[in-house]
Design an enzyme around this catalytic site. Structure first.
Site, PDB file in Angstrom:
ATOM      1  N   TYR A  18       0.863  -1.181   0.000  1.00 40.09           N
ATOM      2  CA  TYR A  18       0.000   0.000   0.000  1.00 40.09           C
ATOM      3  C   TYR A  18       0.896   1.226   0.000  1.00 40.09           C
ATOM      4  O   TYR A  18       1.821   1.319   0.815  1.00 40.09           O
ATOM      5  CB  TYR A  18      -0.898  -0.001   1.229  1.00 40.09           C
ATOM      6  CG  TYR A  18      -1.790   1.210   1.360  1.00 40.09           C
ATOM      7  CD1 TYR A  18      -1.538   2.182   2.324  1.00 40.09           C
ATOM      8  CD2 TYR A  18      -2.893   1.399   0.529  1.00 40.09           C
ATOM      9  CE1 TYR A  18      -2.355   3.307   2.443  1.00 40.09           C
ATOM     10  CE2 TYR A  18      -3.713   2.518   0.655  1.00 40.09           C
ATOM     11  CZ  TYR A  18      -3.434   3.470   1.618  1.00 40.09           C
ATOM     12  OH  TYR A  18      -4.239   4.579   1.738  1.00 40.09           O
TER      13      TYR A  18
ATOM     14  N   ASP B 237       9.481   2.703  -0.476  1.00 35.14           N
ATOM     15  CA  ASP B 237       8.447   3.411   0.282  1.00 35.14           C
ATOM     16  C   ASP B 237       8.689   3.101   1.763  1.00 35.14           C
ATOM     17  O   ASP B 237       8.299   2.049   2.257  1.00 35.14           O
ATOM     18  CB  ASP B 237       7.053   2.953  -0.167  1.00 35.14           C
ATOM     19  CG  ASP B 237       5.967   3.658   0.631  1.00 35.14           C
ATOM     20  OD1 ASP B 237       4.776   3.525   0.265  1.00 35.14           O
ATOM     21  OD2 ASP B 237       6.307   4.330   1.637  1.00 35.14           O
TER      22      ASP B 237
ATOM     23  N   LYS C 153       4.782   9.516   8.653  1.00 35.84           N
ATOM     24  CA  LYS C 153       4.662   8.991  10.018  1.00 35.84           C
ATOM     25  C   LYS C 153       5.748   9.502  10.976  1.00 35.84           C
ATOM     26  O   LYS C 153       5.640  10.599  11.516  1.00 35.84           O
ATOM     27  CB  LYS C 153       4.607   7.464   9.959  1.00 35.84           C
ATOM     28  CG  LYS C 153       3.396   6.957   9.127  1.00 35.84           C
ATOM     29  CD  LYS C 153       3.314   5.464   9.075  1.00 35.84           C
ATOM     30  CE  LYS C 153       2.349   4.993   8.023  1.00 35.84           C
ATOM     31  NZ  LYS C 153       0.949   4.912   8.460  1.00 35.84           N
TER      32      LYS C 153
HETATM   33  P1  KE4 Z   1      -0.667   8.392   4.450  1.00 36.67           P
HETATM   34  O1  KE4 Z   1      -1.177   9.085   3.209  1.00 36.67           O
HETATM   35  O2  KE4 Z   1      -1.760   7.589   5.135  1.00 36.67           O
HETATM   36  O3  KE4 Z   1       0.050   9.328   5.405  1.00 36.67           O
HETATM   37  O4  KE4 Z   1       0.448   7.346   3.987  1.00 36.67           O
HETATM   38  C1  KE4 Z   1       0.153   6.410   2.991  1.00 36.67           C
HETATM   39  C2  KE4 Z   1       1.121   5.246   3.105  1.00 36.67           C
HETATM   40  C3  KE4 Z   1       2.145   5.133   2.181  1.00 36.67           C
HETATM   41  N1  KE4 Z   1       3.035   4.121   2.249  1.00 36.67           N
HETATM   42  C4  KE4 Z   1       2.956   3.192   3.234  1.00 36.67           C
HETATM   43  C5  KE4 Z   1       3.965   2.084   3.274  1.00 36.67           C
HETATM   44  C6  KE4 Z   1       1.924   3.264   4.204  1.00 36.67           C
HETATM   45  O5  KE4 Z   1       1.857   2.317   5.170  1.00 36.67           O
HETATM   46  C7  KE4 Z   1       0.999   4.308   4.141  1.00 36.67           C
HETATM   47  C8  KE4 Z   1      -0.146   4.436   5.125  1.00 36.67           C
HETATM   48  N2  KE4 Z   1      -0.282   3.377   6.076  1.00 36.67           N
HETATM   49  C9  KE4 Z   1      -1.601   3.188   6.602  1.00 36.67           C
HETATM   50  C10 KE4 Z   1      -1.560   2.032   7.613  1.00 36.67           C
HETATM   51  N3  KE4 Z   1      -1.385   0.777   6.993  1.00 36.67           N
HETATM   52  C11 KE4 Z   1      -2.133   4.441   7.202  1.00 36.67           C
HETATM   53  C12 KE4 Z   1      -3.372   4.305   8.033  1.00 36.67           C
HETATM   54  C13 KE4 Z   1      -4.571   4.871   7.324  1.00 36.67           C
HETATM   55  O6  KE4 Z   1      -4.731   4.674   6.095  1.00 36.67           O
HETATM   56  O7  KE4 Z   1      -5.363   5.530   8.050  1.00 36.67           O
END
Ligand code: KE4
Length: 427
Positions: free
Chosen positions: A142, A237, A265
Site C-alpha cells: 500500500y 516506500d 509517520k
Molecule cells: P498516508 O497518506 O496515510 O500518510 O500514507 C500512505 C502510506 C504510504 N506508504 C505506506 C507504506 C503506508 O503504510 C501508508 C499508510 N499506512 C496506513 C496504515 N497501513 C495508514 C493508516 C490509514 O490509512 O489511516
C-alpha cells in the site's frame, strides 16, 4: 450505550463510515470503533475511560510513545510563533539538512503532508526524470490512495476486500503493473514485457500493509540489480520502515540503496508530514527548479517540522532506541510464537524489530496471496478478545503491530498474558 457507540452513531451521519480513514473503522470486526480521548506513553484511553496498551501507535509515528515530552514541548513552543506562514522558514531548512546529512542516498528532499502525497510525487518525479510512464508495484503493498497506486493495494483496500477502488479511470492505472512480492521472476517478466518503459519499481522494503511480510533473502538486492539492468529507478516506500527499522530505515537495515525514498509517520511525530527524496539529479526535476510540478499549502509546516525534527534528533542522539526496539520485539513477538507453539497452534507470527503481525493461517505468509488466505474471522475473534483484555490492536488482519520505546516490560508481559489466556482457551 457507551460513549464510543454514541459518538459513532453521530459520526456515521456526517462522516462516511463514521471515520476519517477506513482503517479506523471496525468493519472487519463488527463493533463500533473505540473513540479515543487521550494517550500517554504506550497507553491509550477511550471516551469511556477504558485504558489499553496501544499497538496501533497512530500507525507508526509514535515510535517514542504518545505524548513524548520533548515533542510536545517543541510543538507548543512552535505554536507560540504562529501556526503557518505559507513562506519558507528556517526549520524546513534544518529538517532537509538533517535528513540529507544522515541518509546517504538522499541528497535533496521535499516535504509534503502525507505518505500518499510523498509517493504520488516520487512516482511523478521518477516518470519525469526517466521520461518513462510505467511503474511496477507489488500486490499487497500500500502506497497511499493516489489513483495510479490503488491497484492490488494492501491496508484498508485489502481489509475491505475490494480489489481496487471505484472512481479510478483505467487511464490512471493502465501504466501500473503489479508484481508478486518476494518473486523476482515476476518483476523480470514485467520489465521484459515493457522494455525501456518502466520508470520505477516501488516497494515497501518490508511489507506492512498485508500484515507484516518480510523480504526474503536476495529479494531487495535483486530488485536493485533488475532496476540497474533495465534503467528503472528503485523507490523504497519507507513511510512505515523509515527511521523505525534503523535510523537509516530499511535501506540501512538491509544494505540496499534505493534511488528514491518516501517518508511519513515518524518524520512528523504525529503531525501531518510526508517527504520524498533522492539523488540531486532526480530531485532537481521538481518545480520550481525543474518541470515536474508538485506543491502544497502546508508542506513543511513549521509546527509539524518542530515535532518531526525533535523526534528525529532524539532518535539520532539515542541510537540505543533501535537495540531497545529489537529487544522488545523479540520479547513480545517471540513470546507470542512460544505461546502458539505451546498451544499446538501453527499460526504465523511474522515480525522484524518493532513490527509484527499474527496471521491466522498454518503456512508461511510471504506475499499477498498467502496473506489473503488467512482466516479473518478468527482474527476478528482474537482482536475482540484482546480489546476486552485491554490490548489495542489494529482492527484488521492486514495491518501491523507497532512497538514503541514506551512499551515497557510490564506492558509486554500483560500483553503476553492476554495472548496466553486467549489461546489457552481461558479468555
Ligand atoms: P498516508 O497518506 O496515510 O500518510 O500514507 C500512505 C502510506 C504510504 N506508504 C505506506 C507504506 C503506508 O503504510 C501508508 C499508510 N499506512 C496506513 C496504515 N497501513 C495508514 C493508516 C490509514 O490509512 O489511516
Amino acid at each position: 450505550m457507551t460513549v464510543s457507540e454514541t459518538l459513532f452513531e453521530r459520526a456515521v451521519k456526517r462522516i462516511p463510515g463514521g471515520v476519517n480513514s477506513p482503517v479506523r473503522a471496525y468493519g472487519a470486526i463488527g463493533e463500533a470503533p473505540r473513540f479515543i480521548d487521550h494517550a500517554d506513553g504506550c497507553y491509550i484511553y477511550d471516551a469511556d475511560g477504558n485504558a489499553y496498551i496501544d499497538y496501533i501507535d497512530s500507525w507508526g509515528p509514535m515510535i517514542l510513545g504518545h505524548n513524548f515530552p520533548a515533542v510536545r514541548e517543541a510543538v507548543i513552543k512552535a505554536c507560540e510563533k504562529g501556526l503557518s506562514f505559507g513562506c519558507a522558514t528556517e526549520i524546513e531548512v534544518e529538517m532537509a539538512e538533517f535528513i540529507c546529512e544522515n541518509i546517504p542516498h538522499v541528497e535533496m528532499i521535499r516535504m509534503v503532508n502525507s505518505g500518499t502525497e510523498a509517493v504520488m510525487s516520487a512516482v511523478r518525479s521518477a516518470r519525469g526524470f526517466t521520461g518513462r510512464d510505467k511503474i511496477i508495484k507489488f500486490a499487497g503493498c500500500y502506497h497511499g490512495h493516489s489513483d495510479a497506486l490503488l491497484v492490488s493495494a494492501g491496508s484498508g483496500v485489502m481489509t475491505s476486500g475490494i480489489p481496487d477502488s471505484a472512481g479510478v479511470p483505467k487511464g490512471c492505472t493502465m501504466d501500473t503493473m503489479t508484481a508478486v512480492y518476494n518473486d523476482l521472476d515476476s518483476v523480470k517478466t514485467l520489465l521484459e514485457q515493457a522494455p525501456d518503459q518502466v520508470a520505477a519499481v516501488i516497494v515497501e522494503p518490508v511489507g506492512a500493509n498485508m500484515g507484516v511480510v518480510l523480504p526474503e533473502e536476495g529479494f531487495l538486492v535483486g530488485l536493485r540489480k533488475l532496476c540497474d539492468q533495465y534503467g528503472a529507478l528503485l523507490i523504497f516506500d519507507e513511510v512505515i520502515t523509515g527511521f523505525r527499522l534503523a535510523f537509516g530505515g530499511a535501506a540501512e537495515y538491509f544494505h540496499v540503496k534505493p534511488d528514491m525514498v518516501t517518508y511519513g509517520k515518524i518524520i512528523g511525530a504525529g503531525m501531518p508530514v510526508g517527504a520524498y527524496g533522492g539523488r540531486k539529479e532526480i530531485m532537481e526535476m521538481v518545480s520550481p527548479v525543474g518541470p515536474v510540478y508538485q506543491a502544497g499549502t502546508l508542506s513543511g509546516n513549521p509546527v509539524a517540522m518542530a515535532a518531526g525534527l525533535t523526534q528525529l534528533r532524539y532518535l539520532r542522539s539515542h541510537s540505543e532506541v533501535y537495540r531497545d526496539l529489537e529487544k522488545k520485539g523479540g520479547k513480545l513477538y517471540g513470546g507470542m510464537e512460544e505461546i502458539l507453539r505451546k498451544n499446538g497452534l501453527s499460526y504465523q507470527m511474522n515480525h522484524i524489530s518493532s513490527l509484527g503481525s499474527l496471521f491466522f493461517i498454518g503456512e508461511k505468509v510471504k506475499d499477498y496471496a498467502s496473506a489473503k488466505s488467512s482466516d479473518t474471522k478468527a482474527f476478528a475473534r482474537y482482536f475482540l478478545a484482546m480489546l476486552k483484555a485491554g490490548i489495542h490492536l489494529a482492527p484488521s488482519q492486514f495491518e501491523a503491530m507497532f512497538l514503541s520505546t514506551a512499551h515497557d516490560d510490564e506492558a509486554i508481559d500483560r500483553t503476553l498474558m492476554a495472548v496466553e489466556g486467549y489461546f489457552s482457551g481461558l479468555l
